[in-house]
Design a protein around this motif. Sequence first.
Motif, PDB file in Angstrom:
ATOM      1  N   UNK A   1      34.276  64.819  49.673  1.00  0.00           N
ATOM      2  CA  UNK A   1      34.700  65.384  50.899  1.00  0.00           C
ATOM      3  C   UNK A   1      36.141  65.731  50.901  1.00  0.00           C
ATOM      4  N   UNK A   2      36.756  64.817  50.191  1.00  0.00           N
ATOM      5  CA  UNK A   2      38.408  65.100  50.199  1.00  0.00           C
ATOM      6  C   UNK A   2      38.944  65.860  48.956  1.00  0.00           C
ATOM      7  N   UNK A   3      37.787  66.191  47.972  1.00  0.00           N
ATOM      8  CA  UNK A   3      38.060  66.838  46.905  1.00  0.00           C
ATOM      9  C   UNK A   3      38.919  66.195  45.931  1.00  0.00           C
ATOM     10  N   UNK A   4      38.729  65.021  45.520  1.00  0.00           N
ATOM     11  CA  UNK A   4      39.728  64.183  44.535  1.00  0.00           C
ATOM     12  C   UNK A   4      38.948  63.123  43.893  1.00  0.00           C
ATOM     13  N   UNK A   5      39.519  63.072  42.537  1.00  0.00           N
ATOM     14  CA  UNK A   5      38.946  62.005  41.482  1.00  0.00           C
ATOM     15  C   UNK A   5      40.145  60.910  41.605  1.00  0.00           C
ATOM     16  N   UNK A   6      39.794  59.626  41.551  1.00  0.00           N
ATOM     17  CA  UNK A   6      40.628  58.596  41.320  1.00  0.00           C
ATOM     18  C   UNK A   6      40.612  57.942  39.620  1.00  0.00           C
ATOM     19  N   UNK A   7      41.731  57.801  39.330  1.00  0.00           N
ATOM     20  CA  UNK A   7      41.968  57.351  37.852  1.00  0.00           C
ATOM     21  C   UNK A   7      41.704  55.830  37.812  1.00  0.00           C
ATOM     22  N   UNK A   8      40.914  55.163  36.897  1.00  0.00           N
ATOM     23  CA  UNK A   8      40.658  53.639  36.746  1.00  0.00           C
ATOM     24  C   UNK A   8      42.250  53.254  36.814  1.00  0.00           C
ATOM     25  N   UNK A   9      42.154  51.930  37.421  1.00  0.00           N
ATOM     26  CA  UNK A   9      43.131  50.909  37.304  1.00  0.00           C
ATOM     27  C   UNK A   9      44.491  51.377  37.813  1.00  0.00           C
TER      28      UNK A   9
END
Length: 270
Positions: free
Chosen positions: A232-240
């Motif tokens: 929905x927000x067109x983002x990927x989150x990086x671990x830690x």
Amino acid sequence: MHYSYIIIDDDPESVLKTKALIASFSELHFIAVAYNHIDALNLIIEHNPKLIFLEIDPANKKSNLSLGLIDSLYRHLKVIPKIIITTSKKDFAFEAIQYEVTDYLIKPLKSIDFKKLILKLEKSNYDDEIILIESPDLEENVPSTLSIETTNKKKNLILCVKSYGDHRYIDSKDICYLQADNNSTDIHLSNGEIITAFKTLKHFQAVLSIPFIRIHNSYIINRNYIARIHTGNSVCYIKNTTIKLPFSKSYKKNIDFIISDFSNENYIEI
């Protein structure tokens, strides 16, 4: 890389569907279609394609389409194109493995099948080669060459950034993502360190393969460091970390592939 291909299938409707799916992948270049064994053999010898999409359970048995075509190729060619089986049955999968085919795709085919195939081909090409990348002469205090080297298929890919006798080795498994910065690229490591290489992001896209996947004009991400994808927000989150990388509509297919790839692992959706 670009891969020329021939479709071998006795069903014209199936051929049109396959061509339509492949059309969106610029890496794949159509050459011709054959509807029977003899025409297929002649076309392959004439054009020497990189890939062959082969139906081995034809509607018309007189077409003589089967894995036997591969035996015919070995009698005529020193180097056999990569064979991708496209059929509606799983019955021939074990036999196809004995022929060392590159892939076995079950109809109805899907776009993600070809995305996975391209990534597999790129990874195979990369594992089989040692790649040395020379950069043009740059100003003082700028690294003069960047080499990407592999010495053993079973080892991780090592990137070596060279600068006036200084060899900086980067284990690819430690790279979270790569970020474009004009004509250079910032390599972001899992320990928070950033190393600049004087090659464009497009260059890295051409030489790196899965798990490195481009998601934006400015980013290539290591899918192994993805903790969350918010479509929905067109983002990927990086671990830690608190880092969020945007992905663009033009690379949405790559995001779909990542999501699909995760679901193929030891995975439970809740």
